[in-house]
Design a protein around this motif. Sequence first.
Motif, mmCIF file in Angstrom:
data_model
loop_
_atom_site.group_PDB
_atom_site.id
_atom_site.type_symbol
_atom_site.label_atom_id
_atom_site.label_comp_id
_atom_site.label_asym_id
_atom_site.label_seq_id
_atom_site.Cartn_x
_atom_site.Cartn_y
_atom_site.Cartn_z
ATOM 1 N N ALA A 22 0.827 -1.215 0.000
ATOM 2 C CA ALA A 22 0.000 0.000 0.000
ATOM 3 C C ALA A 22 0.859 1.262 0.000
ATOM 4 O O ALA A 22 0.557 2.252 -0.681
ATOM 5 C CB ALA A 22 -0.933 -0.004 1.206
ATOM 6 N N LEU A 23 1.971 1.241 0.791
ATOM 7 C CA LEU A 23 2.821 2.424 0.859
ATOM 8 C C LEU A 23 3.491 2.723 -0.472
ATOM 9 O O LEU A 23 3.774 3.878 -0.792
ATOM 10 C CB LEU A 23 3.887 2.255 1.952
ATOM 11 N N LYS A 24 3.775 1.683 -1.248
ATOM 12 C CA LYS A 24 4.391 1.937 -2.539
ATOM 13 C C LYS A 24 3.465 2.755 -3.450
ATOM 14 O O LYS A 24 3.910 3.454 -4.355
ATOM 15 C CB LYS A 24 4.747 0.609 -3.208
ATOM 16 N N LYS A 25 2.151 2.619 -3.252
ATOM 17 C CA LYS A 25 1.179 3.367 -4.060
ATOM 18 C C LYS A 25 0.526 4.504 -3.264
ATOM 19 O O LYS A 25 -0.571 4.958 -3.585
ATOM 20 C CB LYS A 25 0.082 2.408 -4.559
ATOM 21 N N ILE A 26 1.214 4.989 -2.232
ATOM 22 C CA ILE A 26 0.588 5.986 -1.334
ATOM 23 C C ILE A 26 0.294 7.315 -2.034
ATOM 24 O O ILE A 26 -0.670 7.998 -1.712
ATOM 25 C CB ILE A 26 1.481 6.197 -0.087
ATOM 26 N N GLN A 27 1.152 7.673 -3.037
ATOM 27 C CA GLN A 27 0.898 8.931 -3.753
ATOM 28 C C GLN A 27 -0.417 8.862 -4.519
ATOM 29 O O GLN A 27 -1.199 9.810 -4.535
ATOM 30 C CB GLN A 27 2.041 9.233 -4.715
ATOM 31 N N VAL A 28 -0.693 7.698 -5.141
ATOM 32 C CA VAL A 28 -1.940 7.516 -5.896
ATOM 33 C C VAL A 28 -3.129 7.603 -4.962
ATOM 34 O O VAL A 28 -4.140 8.248 -5.263
ATOM 35 C CB VAL A 28 -1.920 6.162 -6.631
ATOM 36 N N ILE A 29 -3.007 6.959 -3.799
ATOM 37 C CA ILE A 29 -4.110 6.995 -2.838
ATOM 38 C C ILE A 29 -4.325 8.415 -2.315
ATOM 39 O O ILE A 29 -5.453 8.899 -2.198
ATOM 40 C CB ILE A 29 -3.823 6.017 -1.678
ATOM 41 N N SER A 30 -3.199 9.126 -2.001
ATOM 42 C CA SER A 30 -3.306 10.493 -1.441
ATOM 43 C C SER A 30 -3.955 11.453 -2.424
ATOM 44 O O SER A 30 -4.747 12.314 -2.033
ATOM 45 C CB SER A 30 -1.910 10.998 -1.055
ATOM 46 N N ASP A 31 -3.662 11.290 -3.720
ATOM 47 C CA ASP A 31 -4.205 12.224 -4.709
ATOM 48 C C ASP A 31 -5.710 12.131 -4.839
ATOM 49 O O ASP A 31 -6.350 13.037 -5.384
ATOM 50 C CB ASP A 31 -3.563 11.957 -6.073
#
Length: 937
Positions: A105-114
């Motif tokens: 999940a942390l590897k894709k955290i930027q996608v989730i945050s956006d």
Amino acid sequence: MEKHHGCLNTKVIIDYFQEHFPALTPTLLQDLHPEIEVLPNPQEFLTDINNWVSSDVVIQMFKKARSLSQDDEIAFKIGSYAATKQKFGYVQRIITQAFGNPRLALKKIQVISDKFNRNKTVEVQFVGRCQAVVKFRYFRHIPADEDFCLFNRGILTAMPTIWHLPPGDLEERRCYFHGDDYCEYFCTWEDRSRLKKWLRSVFLPWRLLRDTIQELEKDKEILKRKYDEVHHLNLQLKEKIDQLMSLPETCMAALTAVDLKGLLQVTLNFLIRFAKLDRAGVFLLNEASNHLEIHCGVGIDPTLYEKVKDYKIPVSKVDNVIARVAINGIPVVINDVAHSRLNQGNQLIQLFQPKAFILAPISVRGKVIGVILADRMRCDPHIADIDKELVMNFAHQIAMALDSALMHRRLEISERRYRELVENAYEGIWIIDGQGIIRFANRRLREIIDEEHLEGKELSLFLRGDNSKFLATMLVQNRKGKVAQQELELQTPKGKTISVILSSVPLMEEEQYVGSFAMINDVTSMRKMERQLLQQQKMEAIGALASGWARNFNDILINILILNGLVLADLKPTGPGYNDLKQIEQEVTKGAELIDQLLSFGQRHFSLKPVDLNLLIDKIIKLLRFSHKQMRIHYRPGPQVPAAEVDQGQIEQVLVNVLLMGRPRGAKVQEVAISTEEVVLDEEFCQPYNRLPGPYVYIAFNFPQLVVNAELQGKIFEPFVVSEEVGSEGRPSLASVYSIIKNHQGIIEMDSEVAFGTTFHIYLPVSKKPVQTYQPRPLRFVRGSGVILLVDDEEPVRAIGARILGRLGYKVIPAATGMQAIAIVQERREEIDLVVLDMVMPGLSGRETFYRLREIDPEIKVLLYSAHSMDEDVHLMMEKGALGFIQKPYRIAALSQKIAAMLGGGKTVKPEVIDAEDAGTQPENALRDEWSAVSGQ
């Protein structure tokens, strides 16, 4: 305003408060931000995860949450709550669960945050099996707060619970809000066992499918509800469009109304038609009486309207709902009149019996000027919000129409006042077009140019010479869009020249020059005043110079005259050379008269006394008629002309000079008309001459045969003016006349026209004293004895004065200066009987010498003498102890009597009267009375 936060953030805060502080949730949503306050349902908007808000709203919500909960860590707890309760959108939740563990999940955290934030970038610097390092870099141009850091820490700490793991640990290594460039977190969490991982991989897809189906069902219900809402809104929109379409029709109809009643009638008809109302009326404010009065009614039975047409409501009657609307400007809707708290006994309610009604204020520029009243009588009388808005719009239309009518009325009044202002302005005003044609001219301009019809005429008709070039230059400046000002001379149709200051402003339309607006200030009188002032200053300067020359030259003439007289005293009339000496005496006397005219320039003070000018003019006319038989004088004395305060000898000189000046060249007979009268001059007339207003004696000399050209008129009173008109062929200069009149605080003017000839106007101040009549007593020479100190700076005058005083029997001590006289008195005080003191001396003046002598001997006797008449200094010195004053030229007999009178009570021998025999010669030869023993001091 840019929006960087999805409402998923605000929804989490609201959900947390509803679960932990439900009573404080309404307070949390109050006063958040203007962009939220305007929403009809802020909570519904802030809990819809599809909406976005600005950073300011989220910052304010965190601050209010901290304040209401009294917990500084509330933002951290809200973040933990969001992760633990999985308060994400279902798409974000599916994506997060699909990753299987925190590491993925942390590897894709930027996608989730956006998906719910756009105020930062998220960078995973390191990620391991059970640990990771995450950096949050906030954009500096977007507002941020430390609560954002606490919120993110809470999410990161609780994130492992999404996969049913215990909460992780978090260490904050750097913080953007404590001065670092970014926030850096070191996160750790527990690892899942291999069995749990295998089971999760088996059951996770089924769980995701179930959750997806549940969310799709929810969305289906939402879409259905939204469709119903949209359909209802479409119906409202159509009704609203119909109502809005009525407003332009109303405006067009209102514009065709010619009076106030017609305007209101048209507007109210449209109102009840489109708002589905039954009746409507308008109350307008009468500001004079401060009452609301009904002005129009539509849909009302005529019988009922007749009963209420005179109905008035005081604005101060606050218990009346119509008055309250007029006071506060807030519309009122009453949907059930029968069960409302209104006064059921009110006349309007009893007569009209409305089921429901609406009141809307008519406001113009924030001021209520009336109220619209409309009602329904049907079984379903409910007045909806959309009806209320329409009535408000109609009220606004009525207000605009009324305001337009009032503005039109004010415009008419303003235009009329402007035209009156322009027409009655003190300055002349013209408007010209681009070709220099006058299109408008006010009354004052017509007066200045002395032309009644100016419109349509070219400006060039009123300009001559260089003035045309000056105006052309001004108009060139106007064409460039610049203001221009210039002094010009306008020529009237009758040939009169007018001096004006012209200020011209360009008239521009769409940046194109179309003409000029000019203001014309008539300065003819001002320029005349300036010329008179310049003439006065010039004459003062010339007078000072002429007086100086005259005094020096007069000393020479007086010495010649006295020495000549002394020689004559020793000769018999039949003796050799006697007639030649008499001729010398006559010629020197003529020179002395000329010098006396020059002295009048600098003379400030005269021997003033009340003189009857009518008698004086009559005397001069008799003398001139005898000596100038070619003069034909027509004298018309005014009745009861008062006396004037003048020096008679000086005014005689004025009268003679003016009369002799007017002799025409080559004419056998000189026509002169003289008239006198008393006039009262006002301040406006006297101001250019710096004279006081009041009564004056007016003397007019008209020479019908004499015409003075325009060039000479401006310098007629200057000295040494020689022309065919004045100053030649024995004519005297008028400079001395001007000086004498000016020094008498009088006024002299001259005008000359071909039709009327030349006229001199003389004004002399009226005396408040009566005319004194006396008989001159015969003068006799008086001999005396004693010591006289003779003080005079001119050596010839001292020598001759000493010789005369010696002949009268006195011992003379001469002194050339004031300082020398003071020294002599200090040494020989007891010996000196009288001081004869000249008033005008270089160095120590006569006045200063007198006061110094009085300090030495307060009882000293002093006789003052001067070429000028008694002035203020002389009067003051006589008050301080001077015994007398004698003016040069004096007669020796008068001098002898003055001295004898002063020494009569002294220690010297009593003076005696001498006759011709005592003088040792014949009376006509003995120290002749007519000798002028005076210098020009």
